[in-house]
Scaffold this motif. Structure first.
Motif, PDB file in Angstrom:
ATOM      1  N   VAL A   1       0.843  -1.447  -0.187  1.00 22.06           N
ATOM      2  CA  VAL A   1      -0.009   0.038  -0.087  1.00 22.06           C
ATOM      3  C   VAL A   1       0.954   1.303   0.129  1.00 22.06           C
ATOM      4  CG1 VAL A   1      -1.755   1.429   1.001  1.00 22.06           C
ATOM      5  CG2 VAL A   1      -1.892  -1.206   1.289  1.00 22.06           C
ATOM      6  N   ILE A   2       0.841   2.122  -1.067  1.00 23.35           N
ATOM      7  CA  ILE A   2       1.593   3.393  -1.118  1.00 23.35           C
ATOM      8  C   ILE A   2       0.799   4.386  -0.480  1.00 23.35           C
ATOM      9  CG2 ILE A   2       2.826   4.885  -2.756  1.00 23.35           C
ATOM     10  CD1 ILE A   2       2.664   2.872  -4.869  1.00 23.35           C
ATOM     11  N   ASP A   3       1.288   5.048   0.640  1.00 24.10           N
ATOM     12  CA  ASP A   3       0.871   6.026   1.198  1.00 24.10           C
ATOM     13  C   ASP A   3       1.277   7.436   0.738  1.00 24.10           C
ATOM     14  OD1 ASP A   3      -0.561   4.422   3.161  1.00 24.10           O
ATOM     15  OD2 ASP A   3       0.860   4.858   4.767  1.00 24.10           O
ATOM     16  N   THR A   4       0.126   8.211   0.457  1.00 25.38           N
ATOM     17  CA  THR A   4       0.533   9.612  -0.042  1.00 25.38           C
ATOM     18  C   THR A   4       1.207  10.328   1.060  1.00 25.38           C
ATOM     19  OG1 THR A   4      -1.642  10.527   0.416  1.00 25.38           O
ATOM     20  CG2 THR A   4      -1.425   9.658  -1.622  1.00 25.38           C
ATOM     21  N   PRO A   5       2.162  11.144   0.850  1.00 24.03           N
ATOM     22  CA  PRO A   5       2.730  11.929   1.804  1.00 24.03           C
ATOM     23  C   PRO A   5       2.035  13.105   2.226  1.00 24.03           C
ATOM     24  CG  PRO A   5       3.636  12.710  -0.464  1.00 24.03           C
ATOM     25  CD  PRO A   5       2.660  11.526  -0.613  1.00 24.03           C
ATOM     26  N   THR A   6       0.907  13.150   2.626  1.00 27.83           N
ATOM     27  CA  THR A   6      -0.038  14.169   3.053  1.00 27.83           C
ATOM     28  C   THR A   6      -0.793  13.940   4.543  1.00 27.83           C
ATOM     29  OG1 THR A   6      -1.754  12.765   2.054  1.00 27.83           O
ATOM     30  CG2 THR A   6      -0.966  14.227   0.579  1.00 27.83           C
ATOM     31  N   TRP A   7       0.170  13.420   5.142  1.00 27.86           N
ATOM     32  CA  TRP A   7      -0.320  13.455   6.701  1.00 27.86           C
ATOM     33  C   TRP A   7      -0.674  14.866   7.231  1.00 27.86           C
ATOM     34  CZ3 TRP A   7       2.577  14.019  11.263  1.00 27.86           C
ATOM     35  CH2 TRP A   7       2.093  13.797  12.547  1.00 27.86           C
ATOM     36  N   ARG A   8      -0.171  16.064   6.713  1.00 29.30           N
ATOM     37  CA  ARG A   8      -0.118  17.388   7.327  1.00 29.30           C
ATOM     38  C   ARG A   8      -0.673  18.162   6.433  1.00 29.30           C
ATOM     39  NH1 ARG A   8       0.605  17.171  12.814  1.00 29.30           N
ATOM     40  NH2 ARG A   8       2.793  17.645  13.344  1.00 29.30           N
ATOM     41  N   ALA A   9      -1.496  17.595   5.092  1.00 32.19           N
ATOM     42  CA  ALA A   9      -2.129  18.418   4.190  1.00 32.19           C
ATOM     43  C   ALA A   9      -3.450  18.708   4.314  1.00 32.19           C
ATOM     44  CB  ALA A   9      -1.856  17.769   2.724  1.00 32.19           C
ATOM     45  N   ASN A  10      -3.575  19.440   5.717  1.00 33.28           N
ATOM     46  CA  ASN A  10      -5.093  19.913   6.095  1.00 33.28           C
ATOM     47  C   ASN A  10      -4.911  21.103   6.322  1.00 33.28           C
ATOM     48  OD1 ASN A  10      -4.162  19.927   8.575  1.00 33.28           O
ATOM     49  ND2 ASN A  10      -4.532  17.947   9.352  1.00 33.28           N
ATOM     50  N   PRO A  11      -6.160  21.989   6.493  1.00 39.50           N
ATOM     51  CA  PRO A  11      -6.134  23.388   6.574  1.00 39.50           C
ATOM     52  C   PRO A  11      -5.269  23.822   7.533  1.00 39.50           C
ATOM     53  CG  PRO A  11      -8.462  22.520   6.285  1.00 39.50           C
ATOM     54  CD  PRO A  11      -7.593  21.192   6.504  1.00 39.50           C
ATOM     55  N   ASP A  12      -5.299  23.594   9.004  1.00 36.15           N
ATOM     56  CA  ASP A  12      -4.554  23.979  10.088  1.00 36.15           C
ATOM     57  C   ASP A  12      -2.936  24.157   9.764  1.00 36.15           C
ATOM     58  OD1 ASP A  12      -7.281  24.332  11.145  1.00 36.15           O
ATOM     59  OD2 ASP A  12      -6.565  23.827  13.193  1.00 36.15           O
ATOM     60  N   TRP A  13      -2.476  22.825   9.384  1.00 36.81           N
ATOM     61  CA  TRP A  13      -1.040  22.734   9.170  1.00 36.81           C
ATOM     62  C   TRP A  13      -0.964  23.417   7.883  1.00 36.81           C
ATOM     63  CZ3 TRP A  13       1.745  21.456  13.070  1.00 36.81           C
ATOM     64  CH2 TRP A  13       1.195  20.891  14.424  1.00 36.81           C
ATOM     65  N   GLY A  14      -1.518  23.311   6.817  1.00 36.94           N
ATOM     66  CA  GLY A  14      -1.212  23.862   5.654  1.00 36.94           C
ATOM     67  C   GLY A  14      -1.207  25.341   5.757  1.00 36.94           C
ATOM     68  N   ALA A  15      -2.183  25.910   6.405  1.00 36.41           N
ATOM     69  CA  ALA A  15      -2.097  27.502   6.652  1.00 36.41           C
ATOM     70  C   ALA A  15      -0.806  27.858   6.974  1.00 36.41           C
ATOM     71  CB  ALA A  15      -3.043  27.735   7.510  1.00 36.41           C
ATOM     72  N   GLN A  16      -0.082  26.889   7.902  1.00 36.17           N
ATOM     73  CA  GLN A  16       1.159  27.572   8.430  1.00 36.17           C
ATOM     74  C   GLN A  16       2.316  27.539   7.456  1.00 36.17           C
ATOM     75  OE1 GLN A  16       2.800  25.233  11.716  1.00 36.17           O
ATOM     76  NE2 GLN A  16       0.703  24.901  12.664  1.00 36.17           N
ATOM     77  N   LEU A  17       2.104  26.884   6.197  1.00 35.44           N
ATOM     78  CA  LEU A  17       3.025  26.748   5.262  1.00 35.44           C
ATOM     79  C   LEU A  17       2.542  27.526   3.899  1.00 35.44           C
ATOM     80  CD1 LEU A  17       3.770  23.007   5.381  1.00 35.44           C
ATOM     81  CD2 LEU A  17       5.025  24.693   6.071  1.00 35.44           C
ATOM     82  N   GLY A  18       1.453  28.327   3.964  1.00 32.11           N
ATOM     83  CA  GLY A  18       0.734  29.214   2.994  1.00 32.11           C
ATOM     84  C   GLY A  18      -0.109  28.364   2.043  1.00 32.11           C
ATOM     85  N   TYR A  19      -0.583  27.342   2.482  1.00 28.79           N
ATOM     86  CA  TYR A  19      -1.649  26.739   1.587  1.00 28.79           C
ATOM     87  C   TYR A  19      -3.082  26.855   2.075  1.00 28.79           C
ATOM     88  CZ  TYR A  19       2.338  23.891  -0.470  1.00 28.79           C
ATOM     89  OH  TYR A  19       3.185  23.589  -1.153  1.00 28.79           O
ATOM     90  N   GLY A  20      -3.747  27.437   1.202  1.00 29.88           N
ATOM     91  CA  GLY A  20      -5.101  27.595   1.171  1.00 29.88           C
ATOM     92  C   GLY A  20      -6.047  26.291   0.731  1.00 29.88           C
ATOM     93  N   ALA A  21      -7.405  26.396   0.795  1.00 32.22           N
ATOM     94  CA  ALA A  21      -8.247  25.463   0.355  1.00 32.22           C
ATOM     95  C   ALA A  21      -7.870  24.940  -1.103  1.00 32.22           C
ATOM     96  CB  ALA A  21      -9.854  25.916   0.457  1.00 32.22           C
ATOM     97  N   ALA A  22      -7.591  25.926  -1.863  1.00 30.49           N
ATOM     98  CA  ALA A  22      -7.604  25.530  -3.363  1.00 30.49           C
ATOM     99  C   ALA A  22      -5.980  24.880  -3.595  1.00 30.49           C
ATOM    100  CB  ALA A  22      -7.432  26.716  -4.629  1.00 30.49           C
ATOM    101  N   GLU A  23      -5.027  25.405  -2.958  1.00 26.72           N
ATOM    102  CA  GLU A  23      -3.748  24.777  -3.050  1.00 26.72           C
ATOM    103  C   GLU A  23      -3.779  23.460  -2.078  1.00 26.72           C
ATOM    104  OE1 GLU A  23      -3.517  29.000  -3.333  1.00 26.72           O
ATOM    105  OE2 GLU A  23      -4.271  28.051  -1.688  1.00 26.72           O
ATOM    106  N   LEU A  24      -4.357  23.199  -1.351  1.00 26.95           N
ATOM    107  CA  LEU A  24      -4.596  21.972  -0.554  1.00 26.95           C
ATOM    108  C   LEU A  24      -5.205  20.895  -1.410  1.00 26.95           C
ATOM    109  CD1 LEU A  24      -5.339  22.984   3.040  1.00 26.95           C
ATOM    110  CD2 LEU A  24      -3.007  21.800   2.274  1.00 26.95           C
TER     111      LEU A  24
END
Length: 317
Positions: free
Chosen positions: A68-91
């Motif tokens: 099973v290949i897991d995507t590297p997206t464990w932090r790719a949600n709104p709260d953590w993404g916002a810390q890195l400059g990712y909004g809803a569309a970017e996520l």
């Protein structure tokens, strides 16, 4: 739901290891918010991720196992993404791209490793070592967009890792059900085998099944050493049959102790392999095996060897 996921029905299915700790401690990477998904944004880092996954898939081929290949997206949600400059569309874009990236890897390994599947990875809204305070309804609303991205991207299932509360698990399962996406729920436990919320693992699994009509395809335990939870299965509890996956930590230390360390505790890969093999003797449904914090391909290789008992080459000799 498990009948719709043939990738977990084989005798042995491997998974990757501690991606984030590998990046920080072995690769010397600065990983803001402990997030790996930004590596998908440039070709050099994508090439590194490709090599990382291939190293683990080679183990699956060697041992005649699925993957099973897991995507590297464990932090790719709104709260953590916002810390890195990712909004809803970017996520949404990065979560879809993560599935497509892993799907291309799976395609290259078709015929060499099987069964093989791509799982869209969900992490907790907050710190995975702390119990979340959100209600199930709040968790459902929060995690629904990422699940929708995985569905649109064509993931075979979604897997929620490192959950410390029943409420967040219930919300994620309900969001997956609403989207028609198969979901695996993975809890993390403290050294006493309880969730950060204090709930017993068995009670957590039973509660999620009760609150969602048994929707999760299966349950897992991750980010804990087998010493922390093996004792829970000694009496063969009925709920243990719902556990099909384990991604174990290399270290026997508690989460609090690991948080304070400045160096990586790699533990003993061979011993970890033997302890995971011991779990398989207690958990008849356990087929999906990988590593979490502090582990790398060496640990997964020892787990595969201990649980398979031979390599594909040896079997064909």
């Amino acid at each position: 739901m498990t009948t719709a996921l043939p990738h977990i029905n084989g005798p042995l299915v491997l998974n990757d290891s501690g991606l984030e700790t590998t990046l920080v401690f072995h690769e010397g990477r600065d990983l803001p918010a402990f997030a790996a998904f930004p590596l998908l944004e440039n070709e050099e880092d994508r090439a590194w991720l490709d090599r990382y996954y291939n190293r683990h898939l080679e183990l699956a081929e060697l041992h005649g196992a699925g993957f099973v290949i897991d995507t590297p997206t464990w932090r790719a949600n709104p709260d953590w993404g916002a810390q890195l400059g990712y909004g809803a569309a970017e996520l949404d874009r990065i979560n879809r791209d993560a599935v497509a990236f892993c799907r291309r890897i799976a395609k290259r390994w078709k015929g060499r490793v099987g069964p093989i599947a791509v799982a869209g990875i969900i992490g907790p809204r907050g710190d995975g070592y702390l119990a979340g305070q959100a209600s199930a309804a709040e968790a459902e609303d929060y995690h629904a967009p990422q699940i929708a991205s995985f569905a649109a991207g064509g993931a075979d299932l979604a897997t929620a890792y490192t959950l410390g509360s029943v409420e967040e698990a219930v919300g994620i399962a309900r969001a997956a059900k609403a989207a028609g996406v198969a979901i695996a729920i993975s809890f993390t436990v403290e050294t006493d085998g309880r969730l950060a919320s204090g709930c017993e693992l068995g009670a957590a699994i039973t509660s999620v099944d009760s609150e969602t009509g048994g929707y999760p395809a299966y349950f897992m335990v991750n980010c804990a050493h087998p010493l922390h939870f093996a004792h829970l299965f000694s009496d063969g509890p009925r709920w243990a049959s719902r556990i099909r996956g384990v991604k174990a930590n290399a270290s026997t230390l508690s989460h609090a102790e690991l948080d304070e360390r400045q160096t990586l505790d790699e533990g003993d890969p061979e011993d970890l392999g033997q302890r995971v093999a011991g779990l398989r003797r207690m958990l008849p449904a356990l087929t999906l095996l990988g590593g979490c914090c502090g582990t790398d391909h060496r640990h997964v290789g020892e787990i595969a060897l201990a649980c398979c008992g031979h390599t594909k080459q040896a079997r064909h000799a």
